[in-house]
Design an enzyme around this catalytic site. Sequence first.
Site, PDB file in Angstrom:
ATOM      1  N   HIS A  94      -3.652   4.522   4.336  1.00  0.00           N
ATOM      2  CA  HIS A  94      -4.834   3.835   4.594  1.00  0.00           C
ATOM      3  C   HIS A  94      -6.200   4.521   4.061  1.00  0.00           C
ATOM      4  O   HIS A  94      -6.662   4.045   3.079  1.00  0.00           O
ATOM      5  CB  HIS A  94      -5.168   3.593   6.030  1.00  0.00           C
ATOM      6  CG  HIS A  94      -6.321   2.792   6.146  1.00  0.00           C
ATOM      7  ND1 HIS A  94      -6.796   1.483   5.684  1.00  0.00           N
ATOM      8  CD2 HIS A  94      -7.613   3.250   7.023  1.00  0.00           C
ATOM      9  CE1 HIS A  94      -8.080   1.258   6.141  1.00  0.00           C
ATOM     10  NE2 HIS A  94      -8.360   2.350   6.617  1.00  0.00           N
ATOM     11  N   ARG A 116       1.065  -1.001  -0.179  1.00  0.00           N
ATOM     12  CA  ARG A 116       0.048  -0.084   0.045  1.00  0.00           C
ATOM     13  C   ARG A 116       0.870   1.342   0.098  1.00  0.00           C
ATOM     14  O   ARG A 116       1.320   1.508   1.054  1.00  0.00           O
ATOM     15  CB  ARG A 116      -0.887  -0.009   1.259  1.00  0.00           C
ATOM     16  CG  ARG A 116      -2.090   1.175   1.228  1.00  0.00           C
ATOM     17  CD  ARG A 116      -2.566   1.025   2.507  1.00  0.00           C
ATOM     18  NE  ARG A 116      -1.914   2.027   3.372  1.00  0.00           N
ATOM     19  CZ  ARG A 116      -1.815   1.886   4.793  1.00  0.00           C
ATOM     20  NH1 ARG A 116      -2.504   1.188   5.521  1.00  0.00           N
ATOM     21  NH2 ARG A 116      -0.943   2.837   5.413  1.00  0.00           N
ATOM     22  N   TYR A 131       4.240   6.256  11.247  1.00  0.00           N
ATOM     23  CA  TYR A 131       4.236   4.850  11.526  1.00  0.00           C
ATOM     24  C   TYR A 131       5.344   4.210  10.739  1.00  0.00           C
ATOM     25  O   TYR A 131       5.669   2.909  11.263  1.00  0.00           O
ATOM     26  CB  TYR A 131       2.936   4.087  11.994  1.00  0.00           C
ATOM     27  CG  TYR A 131       1.927   4.030  10.571  1.00  0.00           C
ATOM     28  CD1 TYR A 131       2.176   3.138   9.773  1.00  0.00           C
ATOM     29  CD2 TYR A 131       1.015   4.922  10.577  1.00  0.00           C
ATOM     30  CE1 TYR A 131       1.398   3.239   8.772  1.00  0.00           C
ATOM     31  CE2 TYR A 131       0.197   4.821   9.692  1.00  0.00           C
ATOM     32  CZ  TYR A 131       0.478   3.993   8.661  1.00  0.00           C
ATOM     33  OH  TYR A 131      -0.594   3.962   7.549  1.00  0.00           O
TER      34      TYR A 131
END
Lengths: 334, 429
Positions: free
Chosen positions: B318, B314, B327
């Site tokens: 998100h 990805r 993160y």
Amino acid sequence: MNMIQAINSAMDVMMARDPDVIVMGEDVGYFGGVFRATAGLQAKYGKTRVFDTPITECGIIGVAVGMGAYGLRPVPEIQFADYIYPALDQLVSEAARLRYRSAGEFTAPITVRSPFGGGIFGGQTHSQSPEGIFTHVSGLKTVIPSTPYDAKGLLIAAIEDNDPTIFFEPKRIYNGPFDGHYDRPSKNWSAHPGGEVPEDYYRIDLGTANVVRAGNDVTILAYGTMVHVAMNTIETLGIDAEIVDLRSLVPLDIETIEASVKKTGRCVIVHEATRTGGFGAELSAQVQERCFHHLEAPIERVTGFDTPYPHSLEWAYFPGPVRIGDALKKVMKD
Amino acid sequence: MSDASRRSNLPPLALHVPEPKFRPGDAVDFADVTVPPVDAARRPDTSERADAFHDLAFGLVRVLDMDGTAGGQWNPRLSPDAMRRMLRNMALTRAFDERMFRAQRQGKTSFYMKSLGEEAVSIGAAAALADDDMCFPSYRQQGILLSRGCNLVDMMNQIYSNRGDKLMGRQLPIMYSEKDFGFFSISGNLTTQYPQAVGWAMASAAKGDTRIAATWCGEGSTAEGDFHSACTFASVYRAPVIFNVVNNQWAISSFSGFAGAEATTFAARAVGYGIAGLRIDGNDALAVYAATKWAAERARTNQGPTLIEHFTYRAEGHSTSDDPTQYRSAGEPNAWPLGDPIVRLRDHLIGLGEWDEARHAAMDKELSDQVKAAQKEAEKNGILGHGMHQPFDTMFEGVFEEMPPHLREQQAQMRAERASAGVTVGGNL
């Protein structure tokens, strides 16, 4: 017929009428269900229309939703209502909202049958009455019969309905009406008018309550097993109560309820489920909103206690004739 | 005081909490990601028993090498036209995402989710499935709708929750429902679509239909109970369904280790259920196509379900509500060893002499213009937040097929509230 036979007959009638009706659940196939509610259906309609499932309630309901989206009318069985919780997300977030969220493109015309309620020494995992959980959810219908006749007519209506319906079967009265006295010999349905069940198709529209006894002193709102317990209680006490069997909690026949309470001026609500946040609270609020000026006494609720269903103390927990009688005497005093 | 003192000869237990290899600021090295050569994976006959090729659940089915050449047993040998269509659909998905992501940043809608870096997953599958096979997607498979020719304006209307949104503004942006395109209503609750896809597939089989179902979830949500219920049901009844697990490495900020990736692959989930399992290069559109085609043939010939793990990455956050720089290492997307799916198929076509940089640039421009024009059109129907786009009465419609008395009563109450406040059409109370 007893209630199990009536429920079996409803599925039989609907499977014969509509090839898209299918029955699924744990043990429902060859064996015909642990309560025998689906007995004979697999032999008659074949294994692709009546089949056993793995033990996964979320799978059973999720699969039923997918089948419903395809165009079938699944009638899944959850063996005991106490086991319905793993399926809660599929019922609450999926089945209940599918029509709304897809603006009608997809629907979940499923009828979830499940035996519920106590009085059979089932302990805390075979006795619960979780109807209040489902009546709180927008998009689900919740139906509870109190006689074999009603069970068949309501189940046929539920199967024909294009919305997801939870059909809770009061297992204490599967084989006969119950007057609340656990230490008396059981009766069977043959002597009860509700045990007379036609073999053929008929339906009882969801959302129509039934005044099972007309009276003038007080309105008792009840459903399932508690209709019979309440009936016995008033006869013992000699109170001229009107008993309204709700039959369906969502949609609710509030007109019949309102008319009855306005006539009698008093209201006692009886259910077996735990008290706090139970459907009785909703009934109480609605009666208060609509009938306040007609009420001659505060509304009383007779319910199970807010404890898990205790195995050995079952009959202390069960809202039997004594508890109902106390509530009736209390509202009649004013 | 614990009992430990009485058992002092035993070492203390320790709880293992997984940790991704790289955090913000770390240099990235994906050397431990095994990328086998394209001819490493054999292609079993679709009638073979699932237990005859367990190795494929642990390997990586690939067709396109990193230099753009195609090979191996899984090479679907597609025509240049078919490959150009896939390339175009991936580029369209990216252009659409880009534009709608920006629209969200401009405050025109509340939310958006891109599929940057994993476009091959949906485009490859859509190319291999029949157009009337039923898809039960997760939220990053908009490529299926684009492949099947869904109108861009309709999709944008949904994203804007405007008066052209046929879902009447009831669903979060990108949670499409397109029955005409075999695209099931998307749920925000993860993996609920898995058993539903199985149910649809079982119904299709029970009715003697020829259509199959396919469903998608992320690697993180394979931890959901629904996933396992679905695998059990599909295995038991040999449902004609394809399970796609999009392993894009990240479930919001939780890396794949929190779904069990340290212990095994996600395709290996299939082994325990006796389901055919394939782990494939999810950034290789031809591998996705080939695996889906193979799984579809198994399903259509009553060989049962297949679980495909799409090993991908990805590249974006998100959603628009997420900030991946908080993160994960900023170097990850570029260091991903399986590259970019569009670049890989483009280079393959260029290598075949069937495409070139100039045509690619022209296509990108054309698609960008097409998306821009659609956006203009959609915005004529309004954007989220600029007044109410749906008649307020519709709030109560469609909860049930027929409106029951309590909803009619609440609808009347709302009408009265609005009338007494002098608010008639749009506007909030």
